[in-house]
Write an enzyme that holds these catalytic residues in place. Structure first.
Site, PDB file in Angstrom:
ATOM      1  N   ASP A 144       6.661  -7.417   0.449  1.00  0.00           N
ATOM      2  CA  ASP A 144       7.199  -6.952   1.726  1.00  0.00           C
ATOM      3  C   ASP A 144       8.718  -6.736   1.630  1.00  0.00           C
ATOM      4  O   ASP A 144       9.172  -5.958   0.797  1.00  0.00           O
ATOM      5  CB  ASP A 144       6.795  -7.983   2.798  1.00  0.00           C
ATOM      6  CG  ASP A 144       7.047  -7.527   4.221  1.00  0.00           C
ATOM      7  OD1 ASP A 144       6.160  -6.862   4.790  1.00  0.00           O
ATOM      8  OD2 ASP A 144       8.120  -7.833   4.764  1.00  0.00           O
ATOM      9  N   ASP A 277      -4.435  -4.944   4.315  1.00  0.00           N
ATOM     10  CA  ASP A 277      -3.116  -5.032   4.939  1.00  0.00           C
ATOM     11  C   ASP A 277      -2.991  -3.967   6.025  1.00  0.00           C
ATOM     12  O   ASP A 277      -3.206  -2.776   5.778  1.00  0.00           O
ATOM     13  CB  ASP A 277      -2.040  -4.814   3.864  1.00  0.00           C
ATOM     14  CG  ASP A 277      -0.631  -5.141   4.335  1.00  0.00           C
ATOM     15  OD1 ASP A 277      -0.366  -5.082   5.547  1.00  0.00           O
ATOM     16  OD2 ASP A 277       0.211  -5.436   3.470  1.00  0.00           O
ATOM     17  N   GLY A 303      -5.637  -9.763   3.346  1.00  0.00           N
ATOM     18  CA  GLY A 303      -4.758  -9.078   4.262  1.00  0.00           C
ATOM     19  C   GLY A 303      -3.337  -9.022   3.722  1.00  0.00           C
ATOM     20  O   GLY A 303      -3.102  -9.106   2.510  1.00  0.00           O
ATOM     21  N   HIS A 304      -2.381  -8.901   4.640  1.00  0.00           N
ATOM     22  CA  HIS A 304      -0.966  -8.780   4.280  1.00  0.00           C
ATOM     23  C   HIS A 304      -0.497 -10.001   3.494  1.00  0.00           C
ATOM     24  O   HIS A 304       0.118  -9.878   2.438  1.00  0.00           O
ATOM     25  CB  HIS A 304      -0.158  -8.624   5.570  1.00  0.00           C
ATOM     26  CG  HIS A 304       1.300  -8.365   5.376  1.00  0.00           C
ATOM     27  ND1 HIS A 304       1.782  -7.234   4.751  1.00  0.00           N
ATOM     28  CD2 HIS A 304       2.398  -9.091   5.739  1.00  0.00           C
ATOM     29  CE1 HIS A 304       3.105  -7.262   4.747  1.00  0.00           C
ATOM     30  NE2 HIS A 304       3.507  -8.383   5.332  1.00  0.00           N
ATOM     31  N   PHE A 305      -0.782 -11.194   3.995  1.00  0.00           N
ATOM     32  CA  PHE A 305      -0.384 -12.434   3.328  1.00  0.00           C
ATOM     33  C   PHE A 305      -1.500 -12.877   2.376  1.00  0.00           C
ATOM     34  O   PHE A 305      -2.167 -13.892   2.586  1.00  0.00           O
ATOM     35  CB  PHE A 305      -0.076 -13.516   4.356  1.00  0.00           C
ATOM     36  CG  PHE A 305       1.275 -13.390   4.995  1.00  0.00           C
ATOM     37  CD1 PHE A 305       2.425 -13.789   4.333  1.00  0.00           C
ATOM     38  CD2 PHE A 305       1.414 -12.838   6.261  1.00  0.00           C
ATOM     39  CE1 PHE A 305       3.682 -13.658   4.910  1.00  0.00           C
ATOM     40  CE2 PHE A 305       2.664 -12.713   6.854  1.00  0.00           C
ATOM     41  CZ  PHE A 305       3.801 -13.120   6.175  1.00  0.00           C
TER      42      PHE A 305
END
Length: 327
Positions: A144, A277, A303-305
């Site tokens: 990120d 994500d 997902g994102h994390f």
């Protein structure tokens, strides 16, 4: 009395045999099954700070001082604690270092009135931290916000970078989803109204969404998201983040430069990406192959994390990738 004394003596003998048997079994167990060794002192997690100008950078570290370095750069809205499960899985072979960026976590930075909260400033502080730690060679693990921060370092000192791991760390416009709409509007027109619209990204609900969307149900610990919510409630925290949201447009402007760095220097790159994500979609991972034909790209069901649910898989992929590339 004789009968009672005989019974007591019999119980004492039996008890003695029992204790002796247990002691013998314990001795046998000690002889055949040694106590497993715990982590070495070198692999144990350590904490420290380094002064970089007016910023006191907090960091986590594990691994031998002479081991190859892996520099972990976190993203929004979290801090180095996002690597809490990954660090122990790599510290036996690598010196793993995870600083908190300026404006995040336990790093202490000046108020907005006397400090420029921009991505150029994040990179400058991180570069100062690297030099304060005496790091001359390192692999980058970027996530990120850590990606545009780390890629600035890589462009400035390509000779230092041994490899790059990008975990949902974007460098291509193809990687943006429709969720970026309010931020992109703010980049085009930094009006007070557009700034205020971005504040929705800083709420507890938005942070919870970042953690839970696309992640396997029941696998995400509340610890990370709860700590991030706490950080967002500190004085000036939201305004600092809104400043950085506006500054993110400078990262997009640098994408061609990042890509030129990839083409010229061909760093070994592993893109390990949570395919679900909501913000950085898989096209951003696949795009690396355009400039780095040997890039290894893996999309995982996260997902994102992604580290919240797949730290073991990611650690295995990172270890294999680095070893195959001589790091």
């Amino acid at each position: 009395m004789t009968t009672m004394r005989t019974a007591i003596e019999r119980r004492s003998v039996i008890a003695g045999i029992g204790l002796g048997g247990l002691a013998g079994a314990a001795a046998l167990a000690d002889e055949k099954t040694p106590t497993p060794a715990g982590p070495t002192d070198e692999a144990a997690l350590r904490f420290g700070t380094r002064k970089v100008g007016d910023v006191t950078v907090f960091y986590r570290e594990a691994g031998r001082a002479d081991a190859p370095v892996l520099l972990l750069l976190h993203g929004f809205p979290t801090a180095g604690h996002m690597f809490r499960d990954l660090i122990p899985k790599l510290a036996d072979r690598y010196r793993v270092i995870a600083p908190d960026l300026a404006g995040f976590g336990n790093t202490v930075a000046p108020p907005r009135a006397s400090f420029d909260y921009s991505f150029d400033a994040l990179a400058q502080v991180t570069e100062g931290f690297v030099e304060a730690m005496g790091l001359t060679r390192y692999a980058l693990y970027v996530f990120d916000y850590g990606a545009p921060t780390g890629y600035r370092l890589a462009m400035a000192h390509p000779e230092r970078v041994t490899a790059i791991i990008s975990q949902n760390g974007n460098a291509y416009t193809e990687g943006f989803s429709a969720e970026w709409g309010p931020w992109e509007a703010y980049w085009r027109d930094p009006s007070p109204e557009n700034r205020e619209a971005c504040r929705a990204s800083l709420t507890d609900e938005a942070i919870r969404f970042q953690y839970l969307h696309g992640a396997p149900e029941g696998r995400v610990s509340p610890d990370g998201m709860t700590l991030d919510m706490h950080y967002m409630r500190r004085p000036e925290a939201q305004e600092i983040q809104l400043d950085l949201i506006l500054s993110y447009r400078t990262n997009v402007a640098l994408y061609p430069d990042f890509q030129a760095y990839f083409r010229k220097h061909q760093p070994p790159l592993l893109a390990v990406w949570g395919r679900n994500d909501a913000f950085f979609i898989p096209a951003g991972a696949k795009a690396y192959a355009r400039d780095l034909p040997k890039a290894e790209i893996h999309l995982i069901d996260a997902g994102h994390f992604a580290l919240e649910t797949h730290s073991a898989e990611i650690a295995r992929r990172v270890r294999s990738f680095l070893e195959r590339n001589g790091v």
